[in-house]
Write an enzyme that holds these catalytic residues in place. Structure first.
Site, mmCIF file in Angstrom:
data_model
loop_
_atom_site.group_PDB
_atom_site.id
_atom_site.type_symbol
_atom_site.label_atom_id
_atom_site.label_comp_id
_atom_site.label_asym_id
_atom_site.label_seq_id
_atom_site.Cartn_x
_atom_site.Cartn_y
_atom_site.Cartn_z
ATOM 1 N N LYS A 205 0.896 -1.204 0.106
ATOM 2 C CA LYS A 205 -0.237 0.006 -0.106
ATOM 3 C C LYS A 205 0.891 1.149 -0.031
ATOM 4 O O LYS A 205 0.400 2.327 -0.480
ATOM 5 C CB LYS A 205 -0.895 -0.126 1.014
HETATM 6 C C1 LIG Z 1 -4.394 -4.396 1.251
HETATM 7 C C2 LIG Z 1 -3.738 -5.945 1.279
HETATM 8 C C3 LIG Z 1 -3.999 -6.803 0.074
HETATM 9 C C4 LIG Z 1 -5.236 -6.904 -0.780
HETATM 10 O O1 LIG Z 1 -5.005 -5.829 -1.859
HETATM 11 P P1 LIG Z 1 -6.671 -5.219 -2.481
HETATM 12 O O2 LIG Z 1 -6.049 -4.190 -3.071
HETATM 13 O O3 LIG Z 1 -7.519 -4.894 -1.189
HETATM 14 O O4 LIG Z 1 -6.992 -6.555 -3.112
HETATM 15 C C5 LIG Z 1 -3.177 -8.186 0.086
HETATM 16 N N1 LIG Z 1 -2.141 -8.101 0.963
HETATM 17 C C6 LIG Z 1 -1.725 -7.109 1.929
HETATM 18 C C7 LIG Z 1 -0.269 -7.244 2.771
HETATM 19 C C8 LIG Z 1 -2.443 -6.045 2.134
HETATM 20 O O5 LIG Z 1 -1.833 -4.976 2.872
#
Ligand SMILES: *Cc1c(COP(=O)(O)O)cnc(C)c1O
Length: 492
Positions: free
Chosen positions: A135
């Site tokens: 993120k």
């Molecule tokens: C947010 C997240 C996901 C999922 O991603 P999306 O874009 O919501 O599908 C997967 N793995 C981790 C470690 C995350 O923080």
């Protein structure tokens, strides 16, 4: 580029307005009016033969010894080419500075998105940012974009968020220390992991306000909802959110699909690649889907879910329906029941028909289920294969990759790898390499790693150091009025 709503009831707006709006005012999601086609530029991107990169090199010299795909400045130059058509209400020089500041300014070490071979797959490591989760790639850019737009428009932004763990820290790191922005992040007291709480509360910048709520994550969300309904308060204090549906987050993620697929096609001579994507709110897969539409050399996206499998059921049956309650798993960032970004995909799947989308979403709101037409014998989407891996499969994948390849997968990444391996077994095609997105560093999830391997393997200096750092956090009762008063007192 103009942005419209999936629900069709807003006037088209520019990129900067879309950035600040987040969710569309008609309750829909913002999408670009058209999808730029960059297929004709792949050879330039593969070789570095385009003006943006050449002028950077002219000024600063050669790429890293490992070549352009290991050079963070190349990543930034590529990001500029991909972002430019989407953000054409920003002067190109300003956008260049923003992406360079984001991806070459020291937040990502040594590179924002390296692709490394591990056993039978390639791993796209997206955890080199400040909170060790993918993120960061989007939220670091978002923070810079917010600061830039607020400075030019003379506004301010006070972000109110609720987190059960992971998104909170990436959002906090995205805006810490930025002018014109405050962030108020609620988490349920003693109900996040100690690492997750510390990643937030050790950030001491004066614009960061952590709130430990005496309640559950649902209570945090309920307070968010209550305060979001107080329009006078929201307007007076410029209250906004950094939710996962902000278009700029999806946009930032498109870049690494181009970068990684081009890097691997260059080194392996493959003409296309597959990506396996561990999925929660569908933001990451959606970015891959846009990259594919824009011409990135991608054959298929392999969507991977844990026990919370609404999306993999949809891509196998055409039916999107809520079943039972949320399962708590070892990959908590994928424990979601309804994927907030799915509406964007559905809009395209329904032929870009906003009226049909509205009806379909209304039906889903009433019954918890919707479906799309699938021709007999056909896939729901030729470009997306989907499967799920449960906790046992994820744990044994972590153990196997550690034992065979001495590589420790985090539990989210392991779900993607497990589904990719199952997919390879049923649809073998050795000529198309698979890139598995690694969405977090394993040190964030030591309990899962110990469970899988029996050893204490998961370490990172940024995590190990957390327990001794000073913290700042406000305890609050489970009461929307108290949270509101705290915000008002802090801002006035
Ligand atoms: C947010 C997240 C996901 C999922 O991603 P999306 O874009 O919501 O599908 C997967 N793995 C981790 C470690 C995350 O923080």
């Amino acid at each position: 580029m103009k942005y419209i709503s999936t629900r069709g009831a807003i006037e088209p707006i520019g990129f900067q307005d879309a950035l600040m709006m987040g969710l569309a005012d008609d309750g829909g999601l913002l999408i670009p009016q058209s999808i730029p086609d960059l297929a004709g530029r792949l050879e330039e991107f593969r070789t570095g033969n385009f003006a943006g990169w050449q002028s950077w090199q002219g000024r600063w010299g050669q790429a890293s010894a490992g070549g352009i795909f290991e050079d963070p400045h190349y990543y930034a130059c590529l990001a500029l080419e991909i972002l430019k058509p989407f953000a054409d209400d920003l002067p190109e020089d300003d956008l260049r500075q923003l992406v360079q500041k984001t991806y070459c300014g020291g937040a990502f070490v040594p590179h924002p998105a390296p692709t490394v071979p591990v056993g039978p797959v390639h791993v796209l490591e997206l955890w080199h940012g400040p909170t060790l989760a993918f993120k960061d790639l989007a939220l670091q850019l978002l923070g810079n974009l917010f600061e830039y737009v607020l400075a030019r428009r003379g506004g301010r932004l006070n972000i109110l968020g609720a987190t059960s763990g992971d998104t909170g820290s990436a959002a906090i790191y995205g805006v810490r220390g930025r002018r014109g922005i405050h962030i108020f992040m609620m988490h349920p007291h003693n109900r996040t992991s100690p690492i997750q709480a510390r990643q937030m509360t050790t950030v001491l910048d004066e614009n960061v306000h952590n709130i430990a709520l005496e309640g559950s994550f649902d209570d945090c969300q309920a307070i968010m909802k209550t305060l979001a309904g107080e329009l006078e308060f929201k307007r007076r204090y410029s209250i906004g959110a950094v939710n996962s549906v902000n278009w700029a987050r999806v946009l930032a993620q498109i870049v690494y699909y181009f970068h990684s697929s081009l890097a691997l096609c260059t080194s392996s001579k493959a003409s296309k690649v597959d990506f396996a994507v561990p999925t929660g709110n569908f933001g990451d897969v959606l970015a891959g889907w846009y990259a594919m539409k824009m011409g990135a050399p991608i054959r298929k996206l392999i969507l991977a879910t844990n026990e919370n499998d609404i999306l993999s059921r949809f891509f196998n049956t055409g039916v999107y329906s809520i079943l039972g309650n949320v399962h708590q798993t070892l990959s908590p960032s994928m424990d979601i029941q309804v994927a907030s970004n799915f509406e964007r995909y559905l809009y395209y799947r329904l032929g870009c028909d906003a009226a049909k989308l509205r009806d379909t979403m209304a039906q889903f709101g009433r019954s918890g289920s919707l479906n799309v037409q699938v021709a007999p014998g056909a896939a729901v989407d030729d470009a997306i294969a989907a499967g799920s891996a449960d906790t046992q499969e994820a744990l044994s994948t972590i153990a196997q990759f550690h034992k065979k390849y001495n590589y420790v997968l985090d539990p989210h990444t392991a779900v993607g790898v497990a589904v990719a391996m199952k997919h390879a077994a049923t649809a073998p095609d050795g000529s198309v390499p698979v890139i598995c997105l690694a969405t977090a560093h394993p040190a964030k999830f030591p309990v899962a790693i110990r469970k899988a391997t029996g050893q204490d393997l998961a370490h990172h200096q940024a995590i190990d150091g957390l327990m001794t750092l000073p913290t700042r956090c406000q305890m609050m009762p489970n009461d929307a009025a108290a949270v509101k008063e705290f915000i008002v007192k802090t801002l006035d």
